[in-house]
Design an enzyme around this catalytic site. Sequence first.
Site, short mmCIF file in Angstrom:
data_model
loop_
_atom_site.label_atom_id
_atom_site.label_comp_id
_atom_site.label_asym_id
_atom_site.label_seq_id
_atom_site.Cartn_x
_atom_site.Cartn_y
_atom_site.Cartn_z
N ASP A 60 -7.86 -44.32 48.15
CA ASP A 60 -8.31 -43.59 46.90
C ASP A 60 -7.62 -45.01 46.00
OD1 ASP A 60 -9.33 -41.36 48.25
OD2 ASP A 60 -6.46 -40.80 47.77
N SER A 100 -18.68 -34.37 48.49
CA SER A 100 -17.12 -35.33 48.01
C SER A 100 -17.20 -33.82 47.37
CB SER A 100 -17.33 -36.37 47.90
OG SER A 100 -15.46 -36.68 48.28
N LEU A 101 -15.40 -34.28 46.83
CA LEU A 101 -14.69 -33.15 46.73
C LEU A 101 -13.89 -34.11 45.21
CD1 LEU A 101 -13.25 -30.98 48.62
CD2 LEU A 101 -15.02 -30.61 46.35
N LYS A 139 -7.55 -27.83 53.22
CA LYS A 139 -8.34 -29.07 54.01
C LYS A 139 -8.22 -30.02 54.61
CE LYS A 139 -9.74 -33.43 50.94
NZ LYS A 139 -9.80 -33.82 51.52
N LYS A 318 -11.87 -23.49 44.89
CA LYS A 318 -13.61 -23.07 44.43
C LYS A 318 -13.96 -22.25 43.93
CE LYS A 318 -14.20 -24.64 49.86
NZ LYS A 318 -14.89 -24.64 50.60
N LYS A 342 -4.67 -32.54 46.98
CA LYS A 342 -4.04 -33.01 47.80
C LYS A 342 -2.18 -33.01 47.97
CE LYS A 342 -8.03 -36.27 49.33
NZ LYS A 342 -7.55 -38.01 49.45
N CYS A 434 19.56 -69.69 44.84
CA CYS A 434 17.90 -69.24 44.89
C CYS A 434 18.02 -70.13 46.78
CB CYS A 434 17.00 -70.06 44.03
SG CYS A 434 15.18 -70.17 44.45
N CYS A 437 14.76 -72.96 46.31
CA CYS A 437 15.31 -74.00 45.93
C CYS A 437 16.68 -74.22 45.94
CB CYS A 437 15.29 -74.58 44.36
SG CYS A 437 15.56 -72.89 43.38
N CYS A 452 15.93 -66.84 40.02
CA CYS A 452 15.83 -68.23 40.20
C CYS A 452 15.60 -68.98 38.13
CB CYS A 452 14.95 -69.11 41.16
SG CYS A 452 14.97 -70.56 41.47
#
Length: 611
Positions: A60, A100-101, A139, A318, A342, A434, A437, A452
């Site tokens: 998505d 689609s939806l 769904k 719907k 969803k 770090c 380094c 760092c």
Amino acid sequence: MRGAVALVARASVTRARARAATRLASAAPRNLEALEAELAKHDDLYYNAAAPTLSDGEYDALAARVDALRAAHALAPRAVGAKRSGNFRAAAPHAARMLSLDAIKVGGDGVEAAVAKWLKKAQRACKGEPLGAIVCEPKLDGLSVSLRYEDGALVQAATRGDGVQGDDVTANARAVAGVVESLGARGAVEIRGEVCVAVDAFRELAGADAANPRNYAAGSLRQSDAEETRRRRLRFVAHDAVGDALGNASFAEKRAALDAWGFEAALPARVVAVDGDDVEACAPALAAYHAELGARRPAVDSPAADELRYEIDGVVFKVDAAAAARAAGSTARAPRSRVALKFEAEVLAATTLEGVEIGVGKRGVLTPVAKVAPVAVGGVVVRSATLHNFAMLRSCLGGADVGDAVLVKRAGDVIPQIRPAGGGSRVWAPPAACPCCGARTVVDEDAGRATCPNGVRCDDQAAGRLAHFVGRGAIDLASGALGKKKLRQLVREGVARSPADLFDLLDDRDAAARRLEALDGWASTSAAKLLDALEARAARPLPLADFVRWREQRRQGDGGGVAALAGTWGALWAALDADDATAAGADLARGARGRARRRRRGPRWPPRARA
């Protein structure tokens, strides 16, 4: 005279911005083309190969990027589904497009507010026609199929395909339970639904070569042998009917017709009446339905007494009234009278914490990443989870130590998260040095953040900044010429630590080629590819907006504010020299010149001579 000079300066800036905007507009479709190719690959994996490699949320997000770019450049919406697989012959076109939806996006106000917003939007789309009621259905997460009947006889079964035409899977569909061979209806009727496998049946298929029931069902319907499909225990579950025989039937009446014809329909369904004067009043009932089904979602590895029969990934709302649905029409991708809501996935799985690695970003921020023993969560194998900062690290791991049990959660079906599975006494503190380094870190306890301070003297920061510099949105070096692995190698071997170092390779190409070829994993071809890409990029002007994106000042962002700077360096100098510059422009000019004087070494752009 001064006024004439100012007019010329303004005209120069306007023309330069127009030229830069044209270049940016031509660059966006190139980026769009690459994203669409990636999306088409994943569409094919999902619809045709039944082997998706992205979760729903990841897909998505990719689709949203494509849609946003298409909208920004006034392009038509992308097509539905995917091109036919080519493994079956083409079916006759669908009687009406298989769309689609769209999905309801839930914000901070919660599900009920988001549903109420959609109800108002649907009412406007229906142009004054009463909605009647909202039909709520699960769904189903299966393979979309359309069954075509002529004078009651099944003549074709087809996959969705691109929404207009799909694969002809008639022989295999006849072997699927729930596919009715004949109807008591005249004329042409198409029954739309999903080919699924019941979750309890999938649990018994211990050797099934599929991550989840949806993949298993999609792969099973595409078998070359219909008898093999028959053995796969698939079922067809109907959710719509289209055709002249249905006349002006409401959606609830269509469901009754499906039941009378012998089809299994998606259950449990619910019809919620709509008050025409206050459509939002039914939002609580729709939100409650969503919550109820969310609590009954089946989990493949943990059966429950009241679980649903099939795997679902949300609910569908719907508009019931046929006249209202007809008035609302559809976009290029989805009907306006129907929408999906969803579930926010929250799938947990237990695993073992194997360690915590600390990464160093291009601006020096230290980011902890939890490494776990590989575990399947919601059909995706998780091996790590980014924890963003050390406050989040402590919150997510609690006192868990390396080797302890932890829980992995996939929130929103996208980002893996970690939860402690029990007690423990480990205290996770930011490192004092770090990890790249060795410089002493700067720790902000309130923000839970460590950085760092070593800048480009830290190899990880230098490589990260170079990767940003050569990537899209900055100079966009030719694809494949210089990946992150090679960039790290160039930094580690002392070949390049800054953008200027990269372009300095062109000062003596032969010497640079020999130096690159001596590196592990390089050869004459890869060295020439990098040098060619650098030469080609140096020959093209760099848009001012891309330069600003590369500099990436804090809180700068990457949206329209940066794009508004689109122009050439010549236009910038013209604006700086204009006698009628506004006070804001004068401030900008003084700041830009001051920064330019302080830089000992600037980028190859702008050219030293003013345009």
